[in-house]
Design a protein around this motif. Structure first.
Motif, mmCIF file in Angstrom:
data_model
loop_
_atom_site.group_PDB
_atom_site.id
_atom_site.type_symbol
_atom_site.label_atom_id
_atom_site.label_comp_id
_atom_site.label_asym_id
_atom_site.label_seq_id
_atom_site.Cartn_x
_atom_site.Cartn_y
_atom_site.Cartn_z
ATOM 1 N N GLY A 130 43.170 -2.624 -36.325
ATOM 2 C CA GLY A 130 42.065 -2.164 -35.484
ATOM 3 C C GLY A 130 42.203 -0.709 -35.103
ATOM 4 O O GLY A 130 41.220 0.045 -35.081
ATOM 5 N N SER A 131 43.426 -0.274 -34.838
ATOM 6 C CA SER A 131 43.668 1.139 -34.504
ATOM 7 C C SER A 131 43.410 2.039 -35.702
ATOM 8 O O SER A 131 42.834 3.121 -35.573
ATOM 9 N N PHE A 132 43.843 1.585 -36.897
ATOM 10 C CA PHE A 132 43.559 2.358 -38.111
ATOM 11 C C PHE A 132 42.051 2.455 -38.352
ATOM 12 O O PHE A 132 41.533 3.513 -38.721
ATOM 13 N N LEU A 133 41.353 1.337 -38.156
ATOM 14 C CA LEU A 133 39.897 1.341 -38.338
ATOM 15 C C LEU A 133 39.220 2.241 -37.312
ATOM 16 O O LEU A 133 38.233 2.922 -37.623
ATOM 17 N N SER A 134 39.745 2.253 -36.090
ATOM 18 C CA SER A 134 39.205 3.143 -35.057
ATOM 19 C C SER A 134 39.373 4.601 -35.474
ATOM 20 O O SER A 134 38.444 5.408 -35.345
ATOM 21 N N SER A 135 40.563 4.938 -35.987
ATOM 22 C CA SER A 135 40.819 6.299 -36.457
ATOM 23 C C SER A 135 39.881 6.665 -37.606
ATOM 24 O O SER A 135 39.339 7.783 -37.660
ATOM 25 N N PHE A 136 39.666 5.708 -38.514
ATOM 26 C CA PHE A 136 38.769 5.950 -39.648
ATOM 27 C C PHE A 136 37.330 6.165 -39.168
ATOM 28 O O PHE A 136 36.641 7.085 -39.623
ATOM 29 N N LEU A 137 36.874 5.330 -38.226
ATOM 30 C CA LEU A 137 35.520 5.467 -37.681
ATOM 31 C C LEU A 137 35.337 6.827 -37.018
ATOM 32 O O LEU A 137 34.316 7.503 -37.215
ATOM 33 N N ILE A 138 36.321 7.218 -36.218
ATOM 34 C CA ILE A 138 36.246 8.505 -35.523
ATOM 35 C C ILE A 138 36.151 9.650 -36.525
ATOM 36 O O ILE A 138 35.354 10.578 -36.370
ATOM 37 N N SER A 139 36.963 9.577 -37.582
ATOM 38 C CA SER A 139 36.970 10.628 -38.606
ATOM 39 C C SER A 139 35.622 10.725 -39.307
ATOM 40 O O SER A 139 35.074 11.819 -39.496
ATOM 41 N N VAL A 140 35.061 9.569 -39.687
ATOM 42 C CA VAL A 140 33.767 9.552 -40.386
ATOM 43 C C VAL A 140 32.656 10.064 -39.481
ATOM 44 O O VAL A 140 31.825 10.891 -39.881
ATOM 45 N N ILE A 141 32.618 9.573 -38.240
ATOM 46 C CA ILE A 141 31.570 9.978 -37.298
ATOM 47 C C ILE A 141 31.704 11.454 -36.948
ATOM 48 O O ILE A 141 30.696 12.172 -36.802
ATOM 49 N N GLU A 142 32.948 11.922 -36.824
ATOM 50 C CA GLU A 142 33.187 13.333 -36.522
ATOM 51 C C GLU A 142 32.580 14.226 -37.604
ATOM 52 O O GLU A 142 31.917 15.230 -37.316
#
Length: 570
Positions: A505-517
């Motif tokens: 979940g933390s990795f997915l959160s990091s991935f989401l943040i990167s994509v949205i950023e």
């Protein structure tokens, strides 16, 4: 002494020993002088000291990254999520090493040493002087300054991930080792074992509460070196306490049989080898299986493993019913695990964006004391400490009257309630963030990121409280579910599986943040995660997580409805 008297004495001694366990010297272990609460107190104390150390790092990490290390909000959040993901996934490796090779005791000792080393180096990195850019420019020593900064950065992240490795070996083994101190076959110790899990989680939350309140204040207002040094001392204390209790522990005897990993893997291999052959009849399955037809119909492709491969000399022999059942039980966990990953993403926000929100708001109590933003996480621990007794003493008896189940509700129902509360949590967080942005606009503070917004930080308390109540349901539910529903020999792995939810979940959160950023920070646009949170849109991110959580809850309910428990207690 007569032969009959000798036999009676021998029988009494055998009855007093605990089957399947030995003491620290490998001798038969006696119930009256080992294990039980005398050992559990040591182990609960160890876990409390370890959790004090862990939350002393995790709860305020984003503040250190955006402060002394000078990272942007988005980069810092990604780094925190990556570290959290690694810290939550490494227990899978630690559990495998413990269950297959070293045993839980040795794994705990080795992991604790690595943990202490990582915390010591982390303290050293925080104590290294930070050289200002102005000083470097004035003395024409930019190259040297950059080298010093890079060394400090490398040492910090090396230390941080060494802590994750230590935690990965420590976390899944200590709890399982604590449960090993109670004999589940003994009626009295079986009740104590259930009580152990309650006190375990209570102690964990109490340690987290103390750590967040004390260390976040020290780190924000006194010194980061001291703020990281105290967790190091705490972990060293934990190791000493654990070693002191060595003579009282019960150590499980490792059985000389095929590894459960190999058993489960063989079922899939043989089933694939036989994929062209018809599945065996239901009667063949029911002749040996306790839950015949129901289990036969689920994951029918695995039933082919009951047939010997055509070239059995090359590809092995047929698997037994119990081995096929074991593989099916493991496979049934997969959809439950996947549907809880969104909660893992939500969980990652508690120590990142929630903390950054609080840092922009009015945190003064009177005129003399300012609350550290990270200390708001104490409301999570506090609400858990208060809600666990309410759950046990009020909710369970009422639910039991309706359902007739000893636990009131099933494990999956408990997890489902927690998932629903997490959806409610993100909706509340989105509404509060909308209110914060509107307040910043009303007071003309959109372009003033360093000015405190005249909005009390108390507005954030409801989302922290709901987060704590949701943990009471989902965290304990997942822990019990993955401990109870895996093969007996894989209990350490089972406990690490639920931790893996928060790691991924933390990795997915990091991935989401990167994509949205990247998607929202183009020309003429402001990123959802801009350094100036008054221009950012964390509310949009929270609404996105609300939608993902709702979809995950619907999928969870679908799979939970058809789930077949390994035991009918559910």
């Amino acid at each position: 002494m007569s032969i009959s008297e000798f036999s009676d004495t021998e029988a009494l001694l055998v009855a007093a020993t605990v089957d399947g366990c030995v003491d620290f010297k490998g001798r038969p272990v006696y119930r009256a002088s080992s294990g039980g609460w005398r050992s559990a107190y040591f182990i609960i104390g160890v876990e409390m000291a370890e959790r004090f150390a862990y939350y002393g790092i995790e709860s305020n990490l984003i503040t250190y990254l955006t402060g002394p290390l000078g990272q942007s909000t988005a980069t810092a959040a990604e780094n925190v999520n990556l570290w959290l993901g690694m810290a939550m996934l490494l227990p899978l490796l630690g559990a495998f090493v413990a269950d297959s090779f070293l045993g839980r005791y040795r794994t705990i000792v080795i992991a604790s040493v690595l943990y202490c080393l990582g915390l010591g180096l982390l303290t050293l990195s925080a104590m290294l002087p930070s050289v200002s850019t102005a000083y470097c420019e004035n003395t024409n020593e930019m190259t040297l300054c950059n080298s010093l900064h890079q060394f400090k950065l490398i040492l910090f992240f090396f230390s941080l991930y060494l802590v994750a490795i230590g935690q990965g070996g420590h976390k899944p083994c200590v709890q399982a080792f604590g449960a090993d101190q109670f004999d589940g076959k003994d009626p009295v110790e079986s009740k104590f074992k259930s009580s152990f899990f309650n006190w375990w989680y209570f102690g964990l939350c109490a340690a987290a509460l103390v750590s967040i309140l004390i260390l976040s204040y020290i780190q924000d207002n006194l010194n980061w070196g001291l703020g990281f040094g105290m967790p190091c001392i705490s972990m060293a204390f934990a190791l000493i306490v654990f070693l002191i209790g060595s003579k009282t522990y019960r150590y499980s005897i490792k059985k000389n049989e095929k590894s459960p990993f190999l058993r489960i893997g063989q079922v899939f291999v043989v089933a694939v080898r036989n994929w062209r052959r018809p599945t065996p009849s239901t009667s063949v399955f029911e002749a040996q299986a306790e839950e015949g037809h129901e289990n036969y119909e689920q994951f029918k492709f695995l039933n082919r493993a009951l047939l010997a491969p055509e070239n059995s000399r090359k590809y092995g022999v047929a698997c037994s019913i119990s081995e096929v059942e074991e593989a099916k039980a493991f496979l049934r966990l997969v959809p439950i695990w996947i549907t809880n990953l969104v909660y893992g993403i939500v969980y990652a926000q508690f120590s990142t964006f929630f903390t950054k929100q609080g840092a922009t708001m009015d945190r003064w109590v009177g005129s003399a004391f300012e609350i550290p933003a990270a200390s708001l996480q104490s409301f999570i621990s506090l609400s858990i400490i208060l809600s666990i007794p309410v759950y046990d003493c009020v909710f369970v008896p009422i639910a039991r009257a309706f359902t007739g189940k000893p636990s009131g509700i099933t494990m999956l129902q408990r997890i489902g309630i927690g998932m629903f509360l997490s959806v409610l949590l993100m909706m509340i967080a989105a509404l509060v963030e909308m209110k914060r942005l509107k307040t910043a606009e009303q007071y003309g503070l959109i372009d003033e990121p360093d000015v405190t917004i005249p909005m009390s930080v108390g507005w954030l308390i409801p989302q922290y409280v709901v987060a704590g109540v949701s943990e009471t349901f989902i965290m304990v539910g997942l822990q019990e579910f993955f401990y109870d529903q895996v093969p007996t020999e894989l209990r350490s792995v089972g406990l690490s599986l639920y931790l893996g939810i928060f790691g991924v979940g933390s990795f997915l959160s990091s991935f989401l943040i990167s994509v949205i950023e990247k998607a929202t920070s183009g020309k003429g646009h402001t990123s959802w995660f801009a350094n100036n949170l008054n221009k950012a849109h964390l509310d949009y991110f929270y609404l996105l997580l609300t939608g993902l959580g709702t979809a995950a809850l619907v999928a969870f309910l679908y799979f939970a409805k058809s789930y077949i428990y390994n035991n009918r207690a559910g």
